[in-house]
Every structure is written in structure tokens, then in C-alpha cells.
Design an enzyme around this catalytic site. Sequence first.
Site, PDB file in Angstrom:
ATOM      1  N   HIS A 286      32.538  36.910  79.072  1.00 37.97           N
ATOM      2  CA  HIS A 286      32.259  38.341  78.875  1.00 37.97           C
ATOM      3  C   HIS A 286      31.305  38.820  79.970  1.00 37.97           C
ATOM      4  CE1 HIS A 286      32.469  41.845  76.362  1.00 37.97           C
ATOM      5  NE2 HIS A 286      31.167  41.915  76.235  1.00 37.97           N
TER       6      HIS A 286
ATOM      7  N   SER B 127      32.159  45.884  78.384  1.00 39.58           N
ATOM      8  CA  SER B 127      31.962  45.733  76.942  1.00 39.58           C
ATOM      9  C   SER B 127      31.900  47.106  76.278  1.00 39.58           C
ATOM     10  CB  SER B 127      30.702  44.890  76.688  1.00 39.58           C
ATOM     11  OG  SER B 127      30.692  44.422  75.365  1.00 39.58           O
TER      12      SER B 127
ATOM     13  N   ASP C 138      37.248  35.356  77.704  1.00 35.03           N
ATOM     14  CA  ASP C 138      36.359  36.212  76.914  1.00 35.03           C
ATOM     15  C   ASP C 138      36.715  36.071  75.445  1.00 35.03           C
ATOM     16  OD1 ASP C 138      34.742  38.174  75.846  1.00 35.03           O
ATOM     17  OD2 ASP C 138      35.193  39.645  77.403  1.00 35.03           O
TER      18      ASP C 138
END
EC number: 3.4.14.11
Lengths: 792, 792
Positions: B522, B371, B491
Amino acid sequence: MKLNQFGRLTPNTATQLKELDLIGFDADPDLPFAQSLAKNYRLLFPEALNATQQAQALKAVAVDDHQTLATWLDTEPTSMTRTQFYAVALQLLGFHPEFKNLAKSIAQMQNAQLPTVDADLATTTTFLEALYLLLNTRTPKLVTYLDDLANRGFFEDFQADKQTPQYLFFNGKSQAVFDPRQLIREVVWVESDLDTDEDGQRDLLETTIFRPKATDLGTKMPALFTANPYFHGTNDEQVEAATHIPEPNLVVKTQSHTKADVTYHEPEPLDLPRAQASGETQTATSYASENGIYSLNDYFLSRGFATVYSAGVGTQGSDGLRSVGGPSETASAVAVIEWLNGSRRAFTDRTRTTTIKAWWCNHKIAMTGKSYLGTLAIAAATSGVEGLKTVISEAAISSWYDYYRENGLVVAPGGFQGEDADVLAVDTFSRLKQAGDMLGIQAKWEASLHAISSAQDRTTGDYNAWWDARNYRNHLNDIRCDIVSVHGLNDTNVKPANVIRLFNGLKNLPIQKKLFLHQGQHVYLNNVQSLDFTDQMNLWLTNKLLDVDNGANDTIPNVQVQDNVEPQTWHQYAAFGPSQTRTLNLASDWTSERSSFADNATATFKSEHDTSASFEQAIIQPTSAYADSRLWLTQVPLDHDLILDGTPEISLKLWIDAPTAILSVRLIDLGEAQRFGETASIVARDGYQLGYDFKTQDIVEFAPAKATAAKLISYGHVNVQNPVNAYEIQTVTPGEPFNVHFALQPTHYVLPAGRQLALIIHGADMAQTIRPTAVVNYHLDFANSFLKLPLR
Amino acid sequence: MKLNQFGRLTPNTATQLKELDLIGFDADPDLPFAQSLAKNYRLLFPEALNATQQAQALKAVAVDDHQTLATWLDTEPTSMTRTQFYAVALQLLGFHPEFKNLAKSIAQMQNAQLPTVDADLATTTTFLEALYLLLNTRTPKLVTYLDDLANRGFFEDFQADKQTPQYLFFNGKSQAVFDPRQLIREVVWVESDLDTDEDGQRDLLETTIFRPKATDLGTKMPALFTANPYFHGTNDEQVEAATHIPEPNLVVKTQSHTKADVTYHEPEPLDLPRAQASGETQTATSYASENGIYSLNDYFLSRGFATVYSAGVGTQGSDGLRSVGGPSETASAVAVIEWLNGSRRAFTDRTRTTTIKAWWCNHKIAMTGKSYLGTLAIAAATSGVEGLKTVISEAAISSWYDYYRENGLVVAPGGFQGEDADVLAVDTFSRLKQAGDMLGIQAKWEASLHAISSAQDRTTGDYNAWWDARNYRNHLNDIRCDIVSVHGLNDTNVKPANVIRLFNGLKNLPIQKKLFLHQGQHVYLNNVQSLDFTDQMNLWLTNKLLDVDNGANDTIPNVQVQDNVEPQTWHQYAAFGPSQTRTLNLASDWTSERSSFADNATATFKSEHDTSASFEQAIIQPTSAYADSRLWLTQVPLDHDLILDGTPEISLKLWIDAPTAILSVRLIDLGEAQRFGETASIVARDGYQLGYDFKTQDIVEFAPAKATAAKLISYGHVNVQNPVNAYEIQTVTPGEPFNVHFALQPTHYVLPAGRQLALIIHGADMAQTIRPTAVVNYHLDFANSFLKLPLR
């Protein structure tokens, strides 16, 4: 965030100052105020390894909305307001207040249920008292502030100048001054008095020890022992094959029993040979690669407690066969305790040639664990074994009949439909994992499993001598240790009746007993943020195992109950159970559209493609696919809060059109409302640190979840042929009325004003009982039926 | 259970024997067969600390259904069948086969995708080759068998006779021979070239190092550096207040832009003074109490890699202000790398008086993280900084416009409706947690936040120079390190377009690039059981950072994709993207009841009390409360499997009755089927052990979950005023037809025969776009509208 705390002591000022001095603060009351603050505040940043870093750290703290603690201390203050002290305190504790909110520091402390001193600090002594209180205040990280400092390195150098590492006590609790990272991990084999595999040799019990290195340097430590049948894992594949498919027929029982019939008698002890050991050692020869699983145990490693795990007979690394909570499993746990207390032998390996003592142990032992693990703690306690000072038993079974049976019915633990004692025997017989080991035991294992399947008697569901051998409540009078019991009020796996019947049975024993009831299901309590459970257990274990006279017995409330409506709220009571009861007549006090129903739940269950879980939800909804298979009785909405506390009981008069039937009762909290979720939510992932540079665990808390229309308060099941107890049978004649009387699950439940009580009477419970296919018609005589509610 | 493995090397026999010898086995090919087995098998029980224990361990293993390995070895065998070898192997690997199944050992190995030798073992050399292969075989514990042995103590004594601890390589990978328990945990402050808080001083960047103690003894180690803005936590309360309420009005844009308009230009570098340091040290003065959070990093500690974390400008402990992926955050990460490579200063504390070098570092660095963390790894890579050899970047943003915007629309990351760049600035500005620190920065922080809120331009949603400064794909040509990209095909937070546009952009660069696409959302990939991701990364990092010539570039497939239908199945491809495309006309290739709709989704969303999550489910169901607000086009059920691989594109001709509108498109997998659950299930809690006596993590895997009627394959959004790109505007005249063309999210998706493709065309997306209240009517010209599918 409410951080309830019941385990904090308030010693006199002299003691406070002495303890502050002991852990490295300057506790001189004659030191000028500004100097004391300057010297002591900088010690609260253990990451800062020199004076420059400490000075930097003081700059990151604000004393109010315009100056830092560093600049304020430079003004050489002669007093500190409460608001200032708690503005700083909130930051130190990890609340991260914004500076614009610091003027409200005291209110924020109070909102979090945290203690504050009463007045502004005008003398060095009052500052030191406030500092002492602060160190014993809880943080959002679950632990106390001093624990938090320890996790950050506060005690790193504590043992540096000591030849033999020493304990450190502060506020009556053992502090984290032992390094938990370099543990001695070792395995020994305890020699039991059992021969469950009938090979003529005493069963050896593999026992795993994790002990801080300080024991090698001479520190004698107590042991936290967890008898954990799951230690080497479970046989999940084989369990799937062994799980019962709920039977479609409920048998008509013909054989009634007497108390004497169903009483278990201990056989004569075996006269087993003893191996001739050729030597003794202090060094184990097997490394323990299996990891301990209980974070409460791990937390205590750095506080000077060794942790010990043993899975018992019939598990990987040990001899023998499982008995599903039977006497041989109790004896397994007791044998380990006897090794720890110095009265029993263990060997370094399975050749039985070299003995090894628990030479590092101070011979004081506590047992811990949840579920089967906690159950074996209770079992061991009933032996009265020397050295076992206390058990902390969570979600424990106190009688296995109450786990797999109920009032003459086969009743599975919630969530495990089709499980029974024989399934658990398969699950925990981890010798199955070692094919080489199994070559020699397969035949005996199959025979023993067959014997369990037969003895558990799924046919009648009645209590018998086999179950009686697994009823630890028969031996409560033999208990000599203090008991801490913890249970989830929403535990449908091990139901609350197990803990309450135990707790009530201990009432008159000359031991200490404490009870914690939380809002969880079948879970541990130690990582729930709102209670200082771990810290209370530190007070408790420091008292029981390290002989510190810290008043633990009086400080820890007898009963602590988590509220089911107000988040993060814990009540303390002197006792569990009602101050009064109210008996409600089902005809006059309740409203129902009808008094008869035909139980066709099994068919509905199939046509709805329900699971146990979806059935449990569906049966309690006002609108339900099971509506025809139940009676739905309601009361008017409450005009005031009602607090149930204890065991509801029900007496029903009815007739049915069959010679036997299952009867289930559910008491319901009715009304659209946000109630706590089924499981606690994660508040801080890995936020609970179990020692300096050591393991972490999630911090959790219960919070109101999505609104629901109804929630189960309590429930019970009975075989109508067992109106009085689980072994005496009444013959039911179709069409002829009869009475049944039985207890529902005990609870503590706040029903707020505006909600309604509902009572559901139905037949088979798809989630827990067998699933009969024959439709039975039930006709209730409401006028002669009663529900007795326990009220606080 | 399928344990896919792509990272195993097969060196020649001589190398195999040399490596076996290196780790302590007797690899003498001239040793008689029985002796070699007897000597080597007993080394596979690291818990057994003497010969007696080893002999016991051999008894627990069966060689077939009637004899143990111990008794069989006593017969002095001269050969071993494959079936026998793998019967033993399955037990050693931890599969726990029952002895009655051992005759089928080879089939069980193959079912688990595990490698086997081809023939019975008739010579010592063939046994040693089989042993070598076995040590490099995966176990159910996620790691290889040699890793598992290491976790159980196999390498405990490896460094005992070495003055300076040494690396050990086996099968091309660095082995766990360093103690991960007694880490040096320290903090330094890296001096940057930034002055984001405009105080005239270079911003100092707090940097945390965890390094094995071996570094203190002279071992130089590479660094795994994670630029983690969340390292000191997030400001959750303030984020709640800062989160936007999706706007009810979509503006009519009047201003079109050129490429030049929206191009970011780097300002001149600042000429900042340097502090005069008065000395240098090798010893830090701040202990790092914050815990690292990424288990892949932790796994490498015992393999001789230090781990480094730095949160960057505007985080707790550092100077400056956040820029939400802007150049100052890239520069922050680069500064840390420059300190690690030896070309930049760091100080022991914020007084800037004493410098400290990364003297323990071999000056080779990899970046890791997911991320925002992985994003900053990509950002740093585009700097071409010396010493950064590779990044392993998971679920990374490659252009922040693709995170918060799409084709001229404000589009929130999935699950975070109302989030925007300014919200993330608030979230990660962890200086907010220190009230004392904030006293000096509050005004500048508020001003900078205001500037971000303005620059992000929620009004038009268009691309501008501010977003261009956060488009790392502008600088791909500057990348000099090798890139591993990992992304979840499901995601919706950081959408797959980010990784695919990056990967495609790297195509012609003279660097190595590898791509992993998994079925998660994610999440990290390293604890997914079915792939040897961690082991591949060991091969990779051993090559990149320790200069071992292990063929990592060729061994690791370019593209690895987890199948969405077959559990635990991974495909390897030379490249990502379609081998062909198919263009479908919306009139002739699809069926729809109508071609017009009125978007009233916002009203439905309110009346249904939907959430973003429930909307996302509802909009794709055949029967939906949103049916009137969408067009629903279907194809006939497939008569063969269809594999989408790449980026679907759509061209639509339509008219609307308003001057602007949101247009959303969803491609759907239609048909009742059990598909993978949204999140991977826990296969073994704490089953993944990251080193000897060290941390653990859960092992997870994707498995078919409850049957569903439909699943989202891909989707996209466009502002109809942005038909070509995100900055050029077309004027839309109500009633007049226009064209739009845009890409949906790239994917790799197997649609099995029998399923149907469905295409949904709708207006506002309640979960991601703003929520306009004005109802817009859409009229599609299907005959002139096309969907282009990428097919493999």
C-alpha cells in the site's frame, strides 16, 4: 510520553519579563490580568495573521469542559487556576486532550515530565511567569514550544526593521530568527600543509559552506563544521570486492613488542611551496549542490550558525589520498578550522589563483558528526587548534585499534564482518567516482592502498606504530576545547569502549566534558523524543560560539544515561563509572555444567547457514546450536535490581590444546522479557521540523519490543597470546595453564529483579573475529577465574 | 540497475535544436564540431559558476582510459565515437564508471536500459541530437539528466529577465524553472452546499494552498489538489478504543434483499442560506503551517503547479462531520475544485465576511493521492465537475464495500483487523484534536458515529444502501476527466479488485485511462527507481493542465506492469486482462489428500499465539499449524512459465454441517525461491531531489529477498449464504450440498517453470474475517468444483 528536559534555565522574574518583551509579548506586570491574558494568548497562534483569525483560534481552545478560551477571556477573569492554565497549555503544546479530560491537566503535564507552576495564577506577573515557563516547555514535536511557534512563523518578521540581521536569545538559547531557505551554498578549496599524493603541491581540500543569507548583510556567524569523508558518497561496489573473507587460520605469533616499538613518531613537517595567488574575492565561484546530511546542523541554520562540510584528503573534489584516520586526515580537518579561524588560505578554485576568506565567520567553530565524522572531530580536538571551541562527537572512534582490533585479534566492527582499514580506505576514496580525476592518481592510489593493507597487519592483529598513529588518546593533553560525547550503549559498530576510554582520559583536563549514553546502536541522538538533546546543544553552542553567559556548563548534567528498562527515562549523574565493584569467582558464584569445551563454531556456522546477525542471536540463547562450543555459566535469579555502570573485567585461568586461540566472553541478561527493540521506532514521521518552512525529520523513540529470552550486556575478545596488552606476546604451550585478563565493553545496564546474569565463554566470534577451522579444546580453571562487575 | 523509460518523446531534429537553444545550449548546426562540443559540454556543470570552474569540471571527466574530456577537447576533434560519447555520458549521468571500464560504455548504457544513438558522431547535428537524447535520459537519481541539472542550478537564472515568470517546456514536459523554496502558504475556507452538522449554516471547508511566488507576479498556475482527510493527523488513541474485536459468532442470515432494496437514492439538495460577504481580497489571513505530505506534488511545485490540500467535512479547521467516503465527502472535494475553477466562493476566515478567489489558478485541476486520498479523487471524478482534468489515483478504493466487506462477510483491510467504517470515522474526525471546537459538536458527533456503526451492519456483512452510497462505480458514466490509476499488486489493505473493477468499468468511456500495477503493497510509486513514473506524470499533467500538445495520450502505455520475477522490469500492454482462460477441475487437475476439513482456525490461532501477520504466513506454508483447518490442493511443477493476468474465479460445490460458514480460498506460488521482499528497499536515502535546493526523498526498489517456500498469488472470501452476490441470501441446510461462485483478487503474476500452483480452501481468515469459535465441517465435491485462471 515522557519529555525529559535538562537544558531549561530559570532566570529571575525581571529577566523573564524582559525576554518576553523582547520576543513581542506584552510583559507589563501592571497590565490588568484579563488584559494581559487577552493580549498575550492571541500571540500564540502565529498562523493567524490578523485579529479575526486570532479570535477564531481562541475559540478552538477549551479552558475546561464547558467553555472555550475565547468565551472565558470575555468574562474578564481576574485569576486563572493552575488546572485551567495547563488545560490550555496542553492544547497549545499539541497534546490534543479531549475536553472531558481537561480537569486532569496538571496530572497529564506531570506524567509527561513537563514543568508546571506551583500555584493558581492570581496576578499578571504570575501569569507572565507561567507563560515564560510554557514557552520553554517541550512539545511532542521534539522541540520547545517557542521553537514550535517559530516553525509556524512566530519570528517571521523579526528581522524586518533591521539593517543587519540580529541574534535573538531567549532562555539562554539562540532563536530561529534567520531564514534557512535561501542559503548561500558555496565551495572553496582550503590549502593544506599536506602533500599526500606527492606531486610537490599542497593538497587542496574541497570545503562546502551553507550560510544563511544574513551573513551577506553583515551578520558574522560561527560555524558548525562536520569533517565528513562520506560527503560525496562511498564506493560500495569496490568495497564489496575489497572486503576480507574471515581467515580460517589463527597464526601462532613469535614476535613480541615493546611500547617503544609500537610508538608512532611524527615525521618532520614538509617544506612545500605556496602558490602565488593573484587576487582575493569574497564571492565563491562554485555552487554546492551536495546536500548536508546532519539534521542537528540544519536545525542551527535558522539560529544563526553556518554549517561547513569537508571530506578531507583523498575525496572527490580534493587532492591526495586517504589515510583511514591517520595524521593527514586530522590535518585536513584542522586546516579547514584554520581557514575558518582566519589563519589559513583557501582558493575559489583548484587553479590556486584567487583566495577567499571565511569573512562571514566569527572565527568560532564547533565540530559535529557521528561515527567517522565524530571521530575526526575528536582527532581535530587533539590538535588544540585555535578557534575550535567545542566538539559534539557521536559514536566516535577514539583509537582505531579499538575499532578494527582487540587484544591482539582482528575484530571487525559489528555488522561489517571482513571490513578493515584498507576496506574503509576504498570506501571513502571518493575520487574514484571521477574517472577523469583518477587518470592522474590511479598508480599512487594503488600503492597507498597496498601500504595500508600491509600496515594494518591482519596476520598478527597486534598493535603497532601504524595503529598508534591512529590512537587519538595519545594526545588528550593537547585538547583545549570542550567535549560533548554521545554514544549508543548498544553500538556494536563503534563500541562503547571508544567513548568511555576517551571520557575517562579527559577527567583531569581543564576543559568541560559532557557524556550522553543512549539505548541506540550506531545512530544520532538528536531526533529521540524523550530528551531535549537539541535544546541542550543550543544552550551549549550559544555559550561556546556566541559568548552568551548562560550557565551551560553547570546546567547541562555531566552524564546523561537513558534507562534500558523504563521507557523514555533519562538519568543524570555527576560522573560515569561504578561506586563499587563486585568480584565473582567463576567456581563459587556461578553454576556451569562443565568447565571444558571444544570450539567448533565455524563448522556450526556453516551447517546452520548462519549470518553474523543470526550467530549473535544464537550464541546467547539458552538453547543454541553453539551450545557445545561454549561454556554457559549462570547465577540465581536476582532478588533485587542490579545496576552495572562501568567496565566489567575478566581474569581467566585455562589451558588449551593448541599454541594459540581466540577467547570470547559475553555477559548476558537472561530471562523472558520485553526489552527495547534494536532500533528506535518512528513516533512521528517528519514530525521534527528544523526551521520555519524548512526541512523535517522523523521523531523516534525506544519502546519495549517482542519478548526475548536473553540480551547481550557486554562482551570482549582476546588472543590468548596477548594476556596483558595488544603488543606483548606470551607463548602458549598446549596443555599448560596460563592466565588472561581483559576488559569487556563498558556499559550502564539495569538488570531488574527476577532476571539472571549469565556468562558465556566461547572461542571464535563468527560475527567479528576471524573464523578458524581447526577445533581447539579449552579447559577452564574456574576456581582461579574471576569476573569483576562495576556497580552503581 | 534498469531505468525503464516510457515517457520520452522523440521530436524531429529541428524541434530538438530549437529546444536545446531554448534552454541555453548553442544549437547551431553549422558551428564546427569541436567548437560545439567545447561550448556545450561545459554547460553541463551547473555548479561551475565561471569559465575556470567549467574547465576544471571537464578535467574530472575521462573520455577513455587515458585522456580527460578537457585534454581531448583541446585536440579539436572532428568526430566522437559512440563509445566516447557514452563513456562521458555515463559519468555525467552519475554512474561513476572506472576509467578502465569506459571502453564498454555502450554495453553499460544498454544494461541500464538507457537509450543511445546509433552511430558515431561525425557532425555537429549528430552531436546535438545525442546531447538532446542525453538530456532526456534517466539517471540513478530517479530523475532525468535535465532534471538533475536543474536540481544543481541549471535553471537558476531562467526567470531573471522576465517580468512575469514563464513556463519552459522541454521534451513535452514542464521544467523546474520556478523557485519552490519561497512558497506562498495560505489557508482559505471554501463554502460548501453541505450542512452535515445541521447548524443551518453551510459547512466551511479549510483549504490549504502552497503556490510558487511566481503566482504573485502574474503567472497563472494549475492546481494539484489532494483531498487528504489525514492532513491534520489522526486520532490514534481513540481508534484503539474504537477498533472491533473480531466477533466469535457468524450470524445465520434470514433476510434476502433485492437490487432495489440496496440502491441508494440521493436526497433532495438542501436550500441553505448564503452568508452576506462584505468584501473581497486577494490576500489570505492564515498561514499554512501544516506540511504537505506527497512528494509527487512537491516535485511539481518548481515546475509551475500549485498544490492544494483539503481534508473535508469533519476535519480540523472545517465544519461538519465525517461520512467515511459518503456523498458529503465527495461533495467536499468537489467544492474545493469548484473554488479552484472559479465557480464557488471561499472566505478568508470562518466569519464568512471576506471572500477570496483562486485568482492565481488557471482553472485546471488534477487530483492526486493514495488510499483514502486517491479514493476521494475517484469520488470527485464521478461528479464530472468542471475544471477537473485528470486524477492520478493510487491504491484507491472504488467501492467501500470492497474495502470493509466481501461477498456477505465482514472482511477487514489487511493489517487492520477489527477496523471498520466507524473506526475510520473516528480516525479522521480530526476536529477531536481541538477541545474548544469539540465543545459545540460533541453530541452531534456521537450521534453521527452511532449512525455509521449501525448502517455499516457488522451483523450480516451484506451490501446495503449505505454501502451503495459509497460505491463510486455506480457513477462511472459521469466521469469526464482522464484517469491514471496506480495500484500495488501486493496491496492487501486496499485490494486490487478496487482498481481493476474501476479500470474495467472505464473501458467504454470516451476518456483516457492509464493503469500502473507495481509489486508494492500500500505505497506510492513515484520514488521507485526502475520506472520514470514522475516523468510520465509530467508529460501527462503538462498535457492536461497546461494544454501542451505533447502526445501524452499516445506516448504513455495504457497498462504498465512491474514484473514479479525479473527485478526492475516493467511490461507495457495495450489492455489489462487475459487473452485466454483455463478452467481447472478440482478433482482431475489437482491433487489433495482429502476433500473434507473441520475449521478450527480460531482455536489454533489462540494456541499458537499468532498475529494476523503470522497467520497469513502460516496458512500458506506446506507445513502449517493450520493444516487440519484447510484443504491443500497442488498441481505438478510447471514445465513452462505461466502468466496469470486478470481475475481468477472459483466455483465450489460443498456441504457443511452448519447453517452458515465463512469460506476462504488462496491461490499459492509454491516452491523455495527468492522472491521480492514485502517492501521496496532503500537504494539511495534522500537520493530523489524534488527541486533546486529543495526537499529530498528516498529512492527505493524491489529486490529478491530471503528465500521463501510459498507466496500468496490471490485470494477471496465468501459467506456461503451469499453464493451469487452480497445482498441476496441462500438458505444453507446442514448436510445438503450447495454451490458458491466468486471472484478472487485480480493479479498479474509470473509463475516461473519449476514452481507449483497450490490452492488452499479454508474457513475463517484470522487476519481479515471475524473469528468464529464454533467448529464447522466442510465437505467439498471436487468433481463439481472448478477454478478458472486468466492467462496471458
